[in-house]
Design a protein around this motif. Structure first.
Motif, PDB file in Angstrom:
ATOM      1  N   GLY A  76       0.814  -1.068   0.244  1.00 38.32           N
ATOM      2  CA  GLY A  76       0.057  -0.159  -0.112  1.00 38.32           C
ATOM      3  C   GLY A  76       0.904   1.284  -0.325  1.00 38.32           C
ATOM      4  N   LYS A  77       0.295   2.201  -0.635  1.00 41.34           N
ATOM      5  CA  LYS A  77       0.786   3.432  -0.511  1.00 41.34           C
ATOM      6  C   LYS A  77       1.407   4.291   0.810  1.00 41.34           C
ATOM      7  CE  LYS A  77       1.666   4.031  -5.520  1.00 41.34           C
ATOM      8  NZ  LYS A  77       2.703   3.987  -5.395  1.00 41.34           N
ATOM      9  N   GLU A  78      -0.303   4.566   1.392  1.00 40.89           N
ATOM     10  CA  GLU A  78      -0.844   4.792   2.821  1.00 40.89           C
ATOM     11  C   GLU A  78       0.777   4.582   3.546  1.00 40.89           C
ATOM     12  OE1 GLU A  78      -3.871   4.032   6.186  1.00 40.89           O
ATOM     13  OE2 GLU A  78      -4.451   5.307   3.981  1.00 40.89           O
ATOM     14  N   VAL A  79       1.203   5.259   4.471  1.00 40.47           N
ATOM     15  CA  VAL A  79       2.255   4.555   5.816  1.00 40.47           C
ATOM     16  C   VAL A  79       0.913   4.994   6.714  1.00 40.47           C
ATOM     17  CG1 VAL A  79       4.531   5.032   6.581  1.00 40.47           C
ATOM     18  CG2 VAL A  79       4.299   5.587   4.340  1.00 40.47           C
ATOM     19  N   GLY A 138      -4.074  19.968   6.008  1.00 36.99           N
ATOM     20  CA  GLY A 138      -3.986  18.593   4.887  1.00 36.99           C
ATOM     21  C   GLY A 138      -2.308  17.453   5.134  1.00 36.99           C
ATOM     22  N   TYR A 139      -1.463  17.589   6.330  1.00 38.08           N
ATOM     23  CA  TYR A 139      -0.084  17.039   6.324  1.00 38.08           C
ATOM     24  C   TYR A 139      -0.779  15.118   6.782  1.00 38.08           C
ATOM     25  CZ  TYR A 139       0.639  22.139   6.619  1.00 38.08           C
ATOM     26  OH  TYR A 139       1.564  23.212   6.370  1.00 38.08           O
ATOM     27  N   ILE A 140      -1.522  15.151   7.194  1.00 40.88           N
ATOM     28  CA  ILE A 140      -1.756  13.974   7.668  1.00 40.88           C
ATOM     29  C   ILE A 140      -2.907  13.820   7.604  1.00 40.88           C
ATOM     30  CG2 ILE A 140      -0.366  14.059   9.533  1.00 40.88           C
ATOM     31  CD1 ILE A 140      -2.246  14.189  11.632  1.00 40.88           C
ATOM     32  N   MET A 185      -0.987   6.618  16.849  1.00 42.63           N
ATOM     33  CA  MET A 185      -1.205   5.984  15.487  1.00 42.63           C
ATOM     34  C   MET A 185      -1.719   7.184  14.335  1.00 42.63           C
ATOM     35  SD  MET A 185      -3.290   2.417  14.815  1.00 42.63           S
ATOM     36  CE  MET A 185      -2.240   2.202  13.387  1.00 42.63           C
ATOM     37  N   VAL A 186      -0.592   7.996  14.038  1.00 45.01           N
ATOM     38  CA  VAL A 186      -0.411   8.830  12.515  1.00 45.01           C
ATOM     39  C   VAL A 186      -0.452   8.108  11.074  1.00 45.01           C
ATOM     40  CG1 VAL A 186       0.537  10.857  11.849  1.00 45.01           C
ATOM     41  CG2 VAL A 186       0.157  10.713  14.081  1.00 45.01           C
ATOM     42  N   MET A 187      -1.561   8.412  10.255  1.00 43.22           N
ATOM     43  CA  MET A 187      -1.939   7.719   9.081  1.00 43.22           C
ATOM     44  C   MET A 187      -0.811   8.995   8.378  1.00 43.22           C
ATOM     45  SD  MET A 187      -3.564   6.106  11.164  1.00 43.22           S
ATOM     46  CE  MET A 187      -5.616   6.335  11.052  1.00 43.22           C
ATOM     47  N   PHE A 188      -0.188   8.748   6.641  1.00 47.31           N
ATOM     48  CA  PHE A 188      -0.525   9.554   6.094  1.00 47.31           C
ATOM     49  C   PHE A 188      -0.890   8.690   4.309  1.00 47.31           C
ATOM     50  CE2 PHE A 188       2.735   9.721   9.807  1.00 47.31           C
ATOM     51  CZ  PHE A 188       2.608  10.980   9.345  1.00 47.31           C
ATOM     52  N   GLU A 189      -1.076   9.642   3.340  1.00 47.29           N
ATOM     53  CA  GLU A 189      -1.421   9.613   2.882  1.00 47.29           C
ATOM     54  C   GLU A 189      -0.147   8.637   2.160  1.00 47.29           C
ATOM     55  OE1 GLU A 189      -3.934   9.426   0.575  1.00 47.29           O
ATOM     56  OE2 GLU A 189      -5.011  10.846   1.939  1.00 47.29           O
ATOM     57  N   ASN A 190       0.818   9.059   1.632  1.00 46.12           N
ATOM     58  CA  ASN A 190       2.041   8.541   1.482  1.00 46.12           C
ATOM     59  C   ASN A 190       3.733   8.331   1.804  1.00 46.12           C
ATOM     60  OD1 ASN A 190       3.065  11.034  -0.126  1.00 46.12           O
ATOM     61  ND2 ASN A 190       1.750  10.247  -1.930  1.00 46.12           N
ATOM     62  N   SER A 191       4.647   7.991   1.369  1.00 44.01           N
ATOM     63  CA  SER A 191       5.163   8.101   1.948  1.00 44.01           C
ATOM     64  C   SER A 191       5.766  10.025   1.667  1.00 44.01           C
ATOM     65  CB  SER A 191       7.120   7.496   1.747  1.00 44.01           C
ATOM     66  OG  SER A 191       6.994   7.390   0.558  1.00 44.01           O
ATOM     67  N   THR A 195       7.267   2.363  24.446  1.00 44.47           N
ATOM     68  CA  THR A 195       8.047   0.860  24.275  1.00 44.47           C
ATOM     69  C   THR A 195       8.539   0.523  22.774  1.00 44.47           C
ATOM     70  OG1 THR A 195       5.694  -0.337  24.009  1.00 44.47           O
ATOM     71  CG2 THR A 195       6.730   0.103  26.016  1.00 44.47           C
ATOM     72  N   GLY A 196       8.169   1.426  21.770  1.00 47.01           N
ATOM     73  CA  GLY A 196       8.497   0.840  20.181  1.00 47.01           C
ATOM     74  C   GLY A 196       7.777   2.418  19.753  1.00 47.01           C
ATOM     75  N   GLU A 197       9.256   2.134  18.859  1.00 43.69           N
ATOM     76  CA  GLU A 197       8.388   3.223  17.197  1.00 43.69           C
ATOM     77  C   GLU A 197       8.099   2.330  16.031  1.00 43.69           C
ATOM     78  OE1 GLU A 197       8.892   6.978  17.692  1.00 43.69           O
ATOM     79  OE2 GLU A 197      10.712   6.838  17.927  1.00 43.69           O
ATOM     80  N   TYR A 198       7.028   2.279  15.706  1.00 49.24           N
ATOM     81  CA  TYR A 198       7.105   1.535  13.856  1.00 49.24           C
ATOM     82  C   TYR A 198       6.715   2.075  12.725  1.00 49.24           C
ATOM     83  CZ  TYR A 198       6.792  -1.660  17.554  1.00 49.24           C
ATOM     84  OH  TYR A 198       7.435  -2.859  19.056  1.00 49.24           O
ATOM     85  N   ARG A 199       7.104   2.370  11.214  1.00 50.26           N
ATOM     86  CA  ARG A 199       6.797   3.208  10.571  1.00 50.26           C
ATOM     87  C   ARG A 199       5.686   1.474   9.296  1.00 50.26           C
ATOM     88  NH1 ARG A 199      10.412   7.018   8.011  1.00 50.26           N
ATOM     89  NH2 ARG A 199       9.388   7.891   9.683  1.00 50.26           N
ATOM     90  N   LEU A 200       4.722   1.816   9.116  1.00 54.78           N
ATOM     91  CA  LEU A 200       3.492   0.408   8.625  1.00 54.78           C
ATOM     92  C   LEU A 200       3.455   0.795   7.175  1.00 54.78           C
ATOM     93  CD1 LEU A 200       1.983  -0.818  11.929  1.00 54.78           C
ATOM     94  CD2 LEU A 200       3.954  -1.470  11.453  1.00 54.78           C
ATOM     95  N   ARG A 201       3.096  -0.372   6.330  1.00 52.49           N
ATOM     96  CA  ARG A 201       2.563  -0.356   5.172  1.00 52.49           C
ATOM     97  C   ARG A 201       1.566  -1.171   5.259  1.00 52.49           C
ATOM     98  NH1 ARG A 201       4.162   3.641   1.360  1.00 52.49           N
ATOM     99  NH2 ARG A 201       7.079   4.678   1.873  1.00 52.49           N
TER     100      ARG A 201
END
Length: 149
Positions: free
Chosen positions: A32-35, A70-72, A93-99, A138-144
Motif C-alpha cells: 500500500g501507498k499509505e504509511v 492536510g499534512y496527515i 497512530m498517525v496515518m499518511f497518504e504516502n511516504s 516501548t516502540g516506534e514503527y512505520r507500517l505499510r
C-alpha cells in the motif's frame, strides 16, 4: 512401522515443499501507498486518564491541526482492554497518504508553527515534561499495508 516411516516421509516432503514457496511482490501481493506511524506506550497503573489529559492538550491538538492543514490523513489512539498485559497498553497512530508526506518540508513546518502558536508550544513543552512520570515509550514503527492478491 511402515506407516510411521510413510507419515514421517510425507511430513518431510510437505515441509520441504512449503519452505521452497516464494511470493513475488506485485505478482502475489502489493504494498500500500499509505504509511502508518505507530508508537506503543506503557502507561503506569491508574495513570491512563492523566496521560490522556496531557495528550489531549498536546499531541491531540497537534495532530488535529496537522489533519486540518492536510499534512496527515488521520490519527487514532487505541487503549488495551487488558491494560496490565504485554509490553504496551496504548497505541498512538498517525496515518499518511504516502511516504512523501514524511519528508522534511520547511514551508509546511513554518505554516504549522505559525498556526500552532507560541502558547501551544509552551504548553506542550510543559505537559510533555511530565510524561516520564506516567508512561514509557516501548516502540516506534512505520507500517505499510500488505495487500494479498
Amino acid at each position: 512401522m511402515k506407516y510411521i516411516v510413510l507419515i514421517i516421509g510425507l511430513c518431510s516432503l510437505l515441509f520441504a515443499v512449503s519452505s521452497q514457496a516464494e511470493l513475488e511482490i506485485y505478482k502475489d501481493y502489493d504494498i500500500g501507498k499509505e504509511v502508518t506511524s505507530m508508537t506503543t506506550v506503557r502507561i503506569d497503573p491508574n495513570m491512563e486518564d492523566v496521560y490522556l489529559e496531557g495528550l489531549r492538550e498536546s499531541w491531540v491538538k497537534a495532530v488535529r491541526l496537522q489533519k486540518e492543514l492536510g499534512y496527515i490523513k488521520d490519527w487514532k489512539i487505541f487503549a488495551s482492554e487488558l491494560p496490565q498485559s504485554g509490553e504496551f497498553n496504548m497505541v498512538l497512530m498517525v496515518m499518511f497518504e504516502n511516504s512523501a508526506d514524511l519528508e522534511p518540508n520547511q514551508e509546511k513546518y513554518k505554516k504549522f508553527m505559525k498556526s500552532w502558536g507560541q502558547a501551544n508550544q509552551d504548553n506542550s513543552r510543559k505537559i510533555t515534561k511530565t510524561y516520564p512520570n506516567v508512561r514509557t515509550l516501548t516502540g516506534e514503527y512505520r507500517l505499510r499495508e500488505i495487500i494479498m492478491k
